[in-house]
Write an enzyme that holds these catalytic residues in place. Structure first.
Site, PDB file in Angstrom:
ATOM      1  CG  ASP A 108      -2.335  -0.146   0.932  1.00 12.77           C
ATOM      2  OD1 ASP A 108      -2.675  -0.089  -0.264  1.00 12.77           O
ATOM      3  OD2 ASP A 108      -3.129  -0.324   1.866  1.00 12.77           O
ATOM      4  CD  GLU A 164      -2.815  -4.905   4.193  1.00 13.49           C
ATOM      5  OE1 GLU A 164      -3.697  -5.405   3.468  1.00 13.49           O
ATOM      6  OE2 GLU A 164      -2.902  -3.787   4.719  1.00 13.49           O
TER       7      GLU A 164
END
Ligand SMILES: [Zn+2]
Length: 197
Positions: A108, A164
């Protein structure tokens, strides 16, 4: 200036809307089919072949190709790539991870506004084998696709950022926006995962 249809040589009428690109609905359809074919061609076969595609809303809620709620754990709400890619439901496409060895690393906010990797993400990107990487819908993240053994998703601190990792029970958006010269293939990410986890 003479403006022509982007699909055939027909000149657009002088009174055509400023943003008109095609002379007819037919030319618009032909062009959109060609774009879909090119987009599908850039995706690794290993992704296209998995019949676990969904649509998603602008807020990333998973949807079926007919607009009903979809679930990353309910195979009856998934579709083939062909069906999902031609559906106009929601804002875009997604592929469900179900623990079969396909994994995705979600980086991200790792891109600058001009599309370069931020320094915290660079060591990880440098370490990756030749595998398919896409720009996320926000335009400032990357999704790294590949193979690995990941039963549970994890959110990991990596330098000044977070990564992630997912392998099951989750869908990942697919934008058809390969990052740089990402190859249309998937590599084994085990070594990278071993270092991250
Ligand atoms: Zn035309």
């Amino acid at each position: 200036m003479d403006r022509r249809c982007e699909q055939c040589p027909t000149p657009l009428p002088t009174m055509a809307r400023r943003h008109a690109r095609y002379c007819s609905a037919r030319c618009r359809q032909v062009a959109s089919r060609a774009r879909r074919r090119a987009a599908a061609a850039a995706l690794p076969r290993a992704l296209v072949e998995r019949d676990r595609w969904v649509r998603h809303s602008p807020t990333k809620v998973p949807l079926t190709t007919t607009g009903r709620p979809a679930s990353s754990t309910d195979a009856t709400t998934w579709s083939t790539y062909a069906t999902a890619a031609t559906s106009r439901v929601g804002a875009g496409l997604g592929l469900v991870l179900d623990g079969d060895g396909l994994v995705c690393l979600d980086l991200d906010h790792c891109l600058t506004p001009d599309g370069h990797a931020r320094s915290w993400a660079q060591p990880l990107l440098d370490q990756l084998p030749a595998t398919y990487i896409e720009v996320s819908p926000s335009g400032d993240g990357l999704h790294v696709w590949g193979y690995g053994d990941l039963a549970h998703g994890r959110r990991l601190v990596y330098g000044a950022g977070t990564v992630e990792v997912y392998g099951a029970g989750r869908y990942i958006t697919v934008t058809h926006r390969p990052w740089h010269r990402a190859p249309s293939q998937l590599a084994d990410l085990s070594a990278v995962l071993a270092e991250l986890l």
